[in-house]
Design a protein around this motif. Sequence first.
Motif, short mmCIF file in Angstrom:
data_model
loop_
_atom_site.label_atom_id
_atom_site.label_comp_id
_atom_site.label_asym_id
_atom_site.label_seq_id
_atom_site.Cartn_x
_atom_site.Cartn_y
_atom_site.Cartn_z
N ALA A 365 38.96 22.66 29.01
CA ALA A 365 40.16 23.49 28.77
C ALA A 365 40.11 24.78 29.60
O ALA A 365 41.14 25.20 30.16
CB ALA A 365 40.26 23.82 27.29
N ILE A 366 38.93 25.40 29.69
CA ILE A 366 38.81 26.64 30.47
C ILE A 366 39.02 26.36 31.95
O ILE A 366 39.68 27.13 32.66
CB ILE A 366 37.43 27.29 30.22
CG1 ILE A 366 37.40 27.89 28.81
CG2 ILE A 366 37.14 28.37 31.25
CD1 ILE A 366 36.08 28.48 28.42
N GLN A 368 40.87 24.02 33.27
CA GLN A 368 42.31 23.82 33.48
C GLN A 368 43.06 25.14 33.47
O GLN A 368 43.96 25.38 34.28
CB GLN A 368 42.86 22.89 32.41
CG GLN A 368 42.38 21.44 32.54
CD GLN A 368 42.82 20.58 31.37
OE1 GLN A 368 43.33 21.08 30.36
NE2 GLN A 368 42.62 19.27 31.49
N MET A 369 42.67 26.02 32.53
CA MET A 369 43.33 27.33 32.45
C MET A 369 43.11 28.13 33.72
O MET A 369 44.05 28.72 34.28
CB MET A 369 42.78 28.10 31.25
CG MET A 369 43.42 29.48 31.05
SD MET A 369 42.52 30.49 29.84
CE MET A 369 41.04 30.89 30.77
N GLN A 372 45.18 26.74 36.58
CA GLN A 372 46.59 27.12 36.45
C GLN A 372 46.81 28.58 36.85
O GLN A 372 47.80 28.92 37.50
CB GLN A 372 47.06 26.89 35.02
CG GLN A 372 47.18 25.43 34.64
CD GLN A 372 47.39 25.22 33.14
OE1 GLN A 372 47.38 26.18 32.37
NE2 GLN A 372 47.59 23.98 32.74
N GLN A 373 45.88 29.45 36.49
CA GLN A 373 45.99 30.85 36.85
C GLN A 373 45.91 31.03 38.37
O GLN A 373 46.67 31.81 38.96
CB GLN A 373 44.90 31.67 36.16
CG GLN A 373 45.11 31.85 34.66
CD GLN A 373 43.98 32.61 34.00
OE1 GLN A 373 42.89 32.79 34.58
NE2 GLN A 373 44.20 33.06 32.77
#
Length: 384
Positions: A365-366, A368-369, A372-373
């Motif tokens: 999840a991190i 992917q985050m 995206q950033q």
Amino acid sequence: MNQPTSPNAPKPAAAAGPGITLTGGAAILAPITAFPNGVPGNAMVLIPLGPNGAPVEKKIVEGPVALKMEEVWKLLGFNGPAVQVQDDQGRPIAIGLEDLLGGLEKHWKDSADDMVRGRIYAQELMKYGRFAKAEEVLAKIVALGGDGEDWLALGVTQLNQDKLDKAEGTLKGAQNILKDSAFPSLHLAKLYKAKKDAPKERESVERAIQVDQNSVDAWAYFAAMLRERDGDEKGVAELEELANAPVNAKIAAPYVALQGFYASDEKTRDKAIGFAKKALDRAPTDTLALLCLSALYGQAGKLEEVVKLLAPHEAQMQKDVRLAHNYFEALFQSRDMGKLTALLNKLATSPVREVKQFAIERSRAISQMLAQQQQALAQGQART
């Protein structure tokens, strides 16, 4: 801007009747023709299919219709409310409750002497409040030579049906077999409360604490009983008197139990924190005490306190995913990516499957985050 509506479109939920306020979720079931101006963006499509492709009831496809929850489950293809179980490969699947219980009953009756099958069936029956049927199954297991847990479960089913005399005998039997468990005595306390026998209720709770000093359930029952009888202040004082007896002086459980009575209300959260600190002072590495205090700090927005409290206990987190979760959330909300990465790398080596899976999922999840950033940053730079 007001949207045009069709005369056949379903009315808003608030128009269901005067004075009705929705406190939970709601849904509209309607044919696609009810939305001539387009399906709402938050809609999910339900395509009802009868058995073997048979058409569904005509009223469902003619226009919006109010349905009972049982009818909704049938439309979705479930026999009874949908419940989540795992398949033989550990994947979560949904199944109708009646199909689940029916399948477990058949599985047990195919080998009626198999107590493991009977226990699984009885456990699910109790989980969904089918106590009469569970009593029948557990009585057979006990007759086959069941252990103390079977006696205890049988007593609980009888207690839940208000068969107090039967339950008393059964729970005393469980008490004699499970000499190191507080639960037979705790359920006997509930039974004596139902019988309005206060002396025996107290005697049973105190026995539960003597049997297992670390039973938070036993201390919580004792606290609730005292507070109900004597009021909050006197009840807490009496519990602390017992908690401070030499035999209990290093036990966190009394204060873990006490903080639970005040943790959910913001007005009494400081009181809960005070009790949680007392629990930790008594047993600095007690997992439940650490969980309670860190959760209370988190509720109060004291992220630095959570990190300070849990940082020395990373070794415990490799065995308990709850501690790992609380520490992870505090670090994540603090945006401390360095400590987060180090934590997840450690947790990924845990021998506990649940902890290892937690680390893998959070790492993904991190990643992917962050991706995206970076993508959003690159797009912003391209525009300028």
